[in-house]
Design an enzyme around this catalytic site. Structure first.
Site, PDB file in Angstrom:
ATOM      1  N   HIS A   1      32.811  52.096  23.608  1.00  0.00           N
ATOM      2  CA  HIS A   1      33.778  52.020  24.710  1.00  0.00           C
ATOM      3  C   HIS A   1      33.610  53.231  25.652  1.00  0.00           C
ATOM      4  CE1 HIS A   1      37.913  50.162  25.849  1.00  0.00           C
ATOM      5  NE2 HIS A   1      37.366  50.731  26.907  1.00  0.00           N
ATOM      6  N   LEU A   2      32.385  53.326  26.180  1.00  0.00           N
ATOM      7  CA  LEU A   2      32.044  54.467  27.051  1.00  0.00           C
ATOM      8  C   LEU A   2      32.033  54.085  28.525  1.00  0.00           C
ATOM      9  CD1 LEU A   2      29.032  56.201  25.223  1.00  0.00           C
ATOM     10  CD2 LEU A   2      31.443  56.858  25.231  1.00  0.00           C
TER      11      LEU A   2
ATOM     12  N   GLU B   1      38.772  47.869  17.691  1.00  0.00           N
ATOM     13  CA  GLU B   1      38.266  49.225  17.975  1.00  0.00           C
ATOM     14  C   GLU B   1      39.169  50.244  17.287  1.00  0.00           C
ATOM     15  OE1 GLU B   1      37.742  49.839  22.183  1.00  0.00           O
ATOM     16  OE2 GLU B   1      36.431  48.119  22.382  1.00  0.00           O
TER      17      GLU B   1
ATOM     18  N   ILE C   1      35.532  45.662  39.501  1.00  0.00           N
ATOM     19  CA  ILE C   1      34.288  46.081  38.840  1.00  0.00           C
ATOM     20  C   ILE C   1      33.208  45.021  39.043  1.00  0.00           C
ATOM     21  CG2 ILE C   1      33.228  46.653  36.616  1.00  0.00           C
ATOM     22  CD1 ILE C   1      35.963  47.865  35.815  1.00  0.00           C
TER      23      ILE C   1
ATOM     24  N   ASP D   1      34.845  32.905  38.763  1.00  0.00           N
ATOM     25  CA  ASP D   1      36.157  33.542  38.786  1.00  0.00           C
ATOM     26  C   ASP D   1      37.056  32.519  39.467  1.00  0.00           C
ATOM     27  OD1 ASP D   1      38.473  34.996  39.556  1.00  0.00           O
ATOM     28  OD2 ASP D   1      37.353  36.879  39.588  1.00  0.00           O
TER      29      ASP D   1
HETATM   30  N1  LIG Z   1      34.560  49.486  29.197  1.00  0.00           N
HETATM   31  C1  LIG Z   1      35.419  50.261  29.829  1.00  0.00           C
HETATM   32  O1  LIG Z   1      35.530  51.441  29.530  1.00  0.00           O
HETATM   33  C2  LIG Z   1      36.235  49.720  30.941  1.00  0.00           C
HETATM   34  C3  LIG Z   1      36.656  48.428  30.944  1.00  0.00           C
HETATM   35  N2  LIG Z   1      37.428  47.951  31.974  1.00  0.00           N
HETATM   36  C4  LIG Z   1      37.848  46.557  31.910  1.00  0.00           C
HETATM   37  O2  LIG Z   1      37.106  45.811  32.868  1.00  0.00           O
HETATM   38  C5  LIG Z   1      37.845  44.638  33.192  1.00  0.00           C
HETATM   39  C6  LIG Z   1      37.780  44.340  34.676  1.00  0.00           C
HETATM   40  O3  LIG Z   1      38.393  45.361  35.411  1.00  0.00           O
HETATM   41  P1  LIG Z   1      38.615  45.232  37.000  1.00  0.00           P
HETATM   42  O4  LIG Z   1      37.418  44.633  37.626  1.00  0.00           O
HETATM   43  O5  LIG Z   1      39.081  46.539  37.481  1.00  0.00           O
HETATM   44  O6  LIG Z   1      39.813  44.202  37.039  1.00  0.00           O
HETATM   45  P2  LIG Z   1      40.256  43.265  38.262  1.00  0.00           P
HETATM   46  O7  LIG Z   1      41.627  42.876  37.949  1.00  0.00           O
HETATM   47  O8  LIG Z   1      39.931  43.904  39.565  1.00  0.00           O
HETATM   48  O9  LIG Z   1      39.286  41.998  38.109  1.00  0.00           O
HETATM   49  C7  LIG Z   1      39.400  41.069  37.084  1.00  0.00           C
HETATM   50  C8  LIG Z   1      38.903  39.737  37.622  1.00  0.00           C
HETATM   51  O10 LIG Z   1      38.921  38.780  36.556  1.00  0.00           O
HETATM   52  C9  LIG Z   1      39.275  37.551  37.146  1.00  0.00           C
HETATM   53  N3  LIG Z   1      39.748  36.596  36.166  1.00  0.00           N
HETATM   54  C10 LIG Z   1      41.005  36.456  35.666  1.00  0.00           C
HETATM   55  N4  LIG Z   1      41.049  35.404  34.824  1.00  0.00           N
HETATM   56  C11 LIG Z   1      39.796  34.888  34.795  1.00  0.00           C
HETATM   57  C12 LIG Z   1      39.212  33.794  34.096  1.00  0.00           C
HETATM   58  N5  LIG Z   1      39.944  33.030  33.293  1.00  0.00           N
HETATM   59  N6  LIG Z   1      37.889  33.548  34.271  1.00  0.00           N
HETATM   60  C13 LIG Z   1      37.136  34.324  35.099  1.00  0.00           C
HETATM   61  N7  LIG Z   1      37.648  35.360  35.808  1.00  0.00           N
HETATM   62  C14 LIG Z   1      38.960  35.641  35.644  1.00  0.00           C
HETATM   63  C15 LIG Z   1      40.352  37.918  38.141  1.00  0.00           C
HETATM   64  O11 LIG Z   1      40.537  36.902  39.113  1.00  0.00           O
HETATM   65  C16 LIG Z   1      39.794  39.185  38.746  1.00  0.00           C
HETATM   66  O12 LIG Z   1      39.040  38.913  39.900  1.00  0.00           O
HETATM   67  C17 LIG Z   1      39.273  44.876  32.650  1.00  0.00           C
HETATM   68  O13 LIG Z   1      39.398  44.192  31.422  1.00  0.00           O
HETATM   69  C18 LIG Z   1      39.294  46.342  32.346  1.00  0.00           C
HETATM   70  O14 LIG Z   1      40.190  46.653  31.339  1.00  0.00           O
HETATM   71  C19 LIG Z   1      37.771  48.730  33.041  1.00  0.00           C
HETATM   72  C20 LIG Z   1      37.372  50.028  33.098  1.00  0.00           C
HETATM   73  C21 LIG Z   1      36.608  50.649  32.026  1.00  0.00           C
HETATM   74  O1  LIG Z   2      40.086  51.707  32.062  1.00  0.00           O
HETATM   75  C1  LIG Z   2      39.843  50.869  31.183  1.00  0.00           C
HETATM   76  O2  LIG Z   2      40.252  49.702  31.191  1.00  0.00           O
HETATM   77  C2  LIG Z   2      39.017  51.266  30.031  1.00  0.00           C
HETATM   78  O3  LIG Z   2      38.719  50.436  29.201  1.00  0.00           O
HETATM   79  C3  LIG Z   2      38.611  52.668  29.862  1.00  0.00           C
HETATM   80  O4  LIG Z   2      38.991  53.046  28.572  1.00  0.00           O
HETATM   81  P1  LIG Z   2      39.064  54.589  28.167  1.00  0.00           P
HETATM   82  O5  LIG Z   2      40.024  55.242  29.092  1.00  0.00           O
HETATM   83  O6  LIG Z   2      37.684  55.136  28.321  1.00  0.00           O
HETATM   84  O7  LIG Z   2      39.510  54.611  26.751  1.00  0.00           O
END
Ligand SMILES: NC(=O)C1=CN([C@@H]2O[C@H](COP(=O)(O)OP(=O)(O)OC[C@H]3O[C@@H](n4cnc5c(N)ncnc54)[C@H](O)[C@@H]3O)[C@@H](O)[C@H]2O)C=CC1
Ligand SMILES: O=C(O)C(=O)COP(=O)(O)O
Length: 527
Positions: free
Chosen positions: A280-281, A262, A153, A172
């Protein structure tokens, strides 16, 4: 054959139920239940499909003797007790990419919402105030975006921000210079990012390393007037400190999609000027929800019907012939990788996997993949056996395989070594009775232990009375020690202590352990 039964316990696109039915599963969609209701129901099911609202705790797993797979239609699996699921042989899978673009777009939307105060301007306009003079915004062009977490992301957010003519500075610890150049961002340490950024956006999983990464202390290091976006996980920001920073003007605006607790139905942040939030959208678009629903149902049905494994976070992919021999090695390799990942920090240029004796006769690829998956999973929820070798390559980690067919002290041994700034460090393990994984060495010190569940690792000066002090501390805090393992370099030198605990070690008890006389390092470990 009876049909596998699947429960969808969170709101999910109807395509998921359709796919399950087409693939020969009986499916029920029952959302919004309390944990007690889920405990009463879960015993009948083979599969559980969730999003972020269902918390899959040990209590729920204990009530689920038939459960074989938990599928997360999304990315974060911090709502699943993975050690407990693994202990019970339940596969946990997610859909690592289906909602990444959507979530990145939400972060960009939040940046604009903050820059132009759109929610408040909208509310006041619709209230009939026509507040034309009350909303002086800022441009994003030319501003610096501080990206904390440059994974799937984070890198999409970076590309969009560059398109908006922002400069992007990324922190990172696992980002290589090469990848940073490829992304067009400047790699920085956290303090530099905090000092430079006009906007900060968070994209890391919630781990012991990232919890509270925007602490009171770190918020004080930001550029005055910074604007902060969190569409990753609550818990990355100290919410009370954020409230104070908004009140003092240190932070000019904050936009949260996620909260420490949450659903967040109340918060001291609510009503604070220049604070905006969404419930959480991040992943809530039609496109993302169709993606993750289809993918999770396909993956889960594959596993339940044919035994195929995709995007599993706690299980190796194996062929039927190799499986019985390799299985205990995979568990050993994954635990050693995870131990190494938890014990080391910073960029790792090289990991070597050395098999010796009986282990050297086996196909090394799954063993190497299991080590890498265990290692990288301490940094990201989206790692599995399949993508771990690719991720390691992307992160610039050189992976070496070494085989020594002649057995040494153990008839079979797997050693994992990493190159760090402090030199080469290694951990090693063997199989007892060709079946039970056992750690036999940490950083040159012989120690025999099972790596299992919640554990605590301590490095201390070998001196009388220490073991009593740590036992008393844990006992006074109601933490029962399961097993206790000791090792030392030489009498009176550096000693290590590895404890298995019956419950997770609370952060305050860990801090007290760190403060005990003679302790050089104390940390919690989880397997
Ligand atoms: N708000 C929402 O609805 C959503 C939230 N998320 C959340 O977004 C976050 C990121 O997701 P992705 O990018 O797919 O994960 P990803 O695993 O691809 O990337 C996470 C990054 O964080 C880095 N990281 C790990 N420890 C770290 C530290 N101490 N300091 C700085 N960077 C560090 C990793 O090296 C990695 O590059 C996750 O927590 C996921 O759950 C994901 C989808 C939807
Ligand atoms: O995929 C993730 O990590 C999310 O946080 C998305 O959460 P949700 O499926 O919208 O409840």
């Amino acid at each position: 054959m009876t049909k596998p039964r699947v429960l969808i316990s969170d709101k999910m696109d109807p395509n998921a139920a359709k796919i399950f039915a087409e693939r020969g599963c009986d499916v029920d969609v029952i959302t919004g239940e309390t944990p007690e209701q889920l405990i009463a129901r879960i015993g009948d099911y083979d599969g559980l499909a969730i999003r972020s609202s269902t918390r899959v705790t040990k209590e729920i797993l204990d009530a689920a003797p038939n459960l074989k797979v938990i599928g997360r239609a999304g990315i974060g699996v911090d709502n699943v007790d993975i050690p407990a699921a693994s202990a019970q042989g339940v596969v946990v899978m997610n859909t690592p990419f289906g909602n990444s673009i959507t979530t990145a777009e939400h972060a960009i939307a939040m940046i604009f919402a903050l820059a132009r105060q759109i929610p408040e301007a909208n509310a006041q306009t619709q209230a009939g105030l026509w507040p034309k003079n009350g909303f002086m915004g800022v441009e994003v062009t030319g501003k610096t975006l501080g990206l904390i977490g440059a994974g799937n992301i984070g890198s999409i957010v970076a590309s969009r921000a560059l398109g908006l003519k922002m400069k992007v500075v990324a922190f990172d610890p696992f980002l290589t210079e090469e990848r940073a150049i490829e992304m067009g961002v400047e790699k920085a340490d956290l303090d530099t990012l905090l000092a430079k950024a006009d906007f900060i956006t968070l994209h890391t999983p919630l781990t012991d390393q990232t919890r509270n990464i925007l602490s009171r202390e770190n918020l004080a290091k930001t550029k005055k007037g910074v604007r902060i976006v969190n569409c990753a996980r609550g818990g990355l920001i100290d919410e009370a400190a954020l409230k104070d920073a908004l009140d003092s003007g240190q932070v000019a605006g904050a936009a949260l999609d996620v909260f420490q607790t949450e659903p967040a139905k109340e918060s001291p942040l609510f009503g604070t000027p220049n604070f905006i939030c969404t419930p959480h959208l991040g992943a809530s678009t039609t496109e993302a929800q169709v993606n993750v629903a289809l993918q999770v149902a396909e993956q889960m049905a594959d596993y339940l019907v044919n035994g195929g494994v995709t995007n599993a976070l706690n299980m190796p992919s194996l062929s039927a012939e190799e499986a019985p021999k390799l299985k205990p090695y995979m568990a050993l390799a994954e635990n050693l990788g995870s131990l190494m990942g938890q014990l080391t920090t910073g960029t790792i240029p090289r990991i070597s996997i050395h098999t010796e004796g009986a282990a050297a006769e086996l196909n090394a690829k799954p063993i190497v993949a299991a080590v890498l998956a265990g290692f990288l999973r301490t940094q990201s929820d989206t790692v599995n056996m399949v993508n771990a070798p690719f991720l390691a390559k992307e992160r610039g980690i050189e992976v070496r395989e070494v085989k020594t067919e002649k057995a040494g002290d153990y008839h079979t041994l797997v050693r994992v070594s990493v190159k760090t700034d402090a030199g080469e460090r290694s951990v090693a393990g063997t199989l007892f009775g060709n079946a039970s994984p056992r750690l036999v060495e940490i950083f040159g010190i012989g120690i025999e232990a099972d790596l299992d569940g919640h554990m605590m690792y301590i490095v201390n000066e070998d001196a009388p009375g220490f073991i009593g002090r740590i036992g008393t501390l844990l006992g006074e805090n109601g933490i029962n020690i399961g097993t206790f393992h000791l090792g030392r370099r030489e009498a009176g030198g550096e000693a290590i202590l590895l404890l298995s605990l019956d419950s997770a070690l609370p952060a305050d008890v860990l801090e007290k352990a760190k403060a005990l006389p003679g302790v050089k390092r104390a940390m919690r470990l989880a397997f």
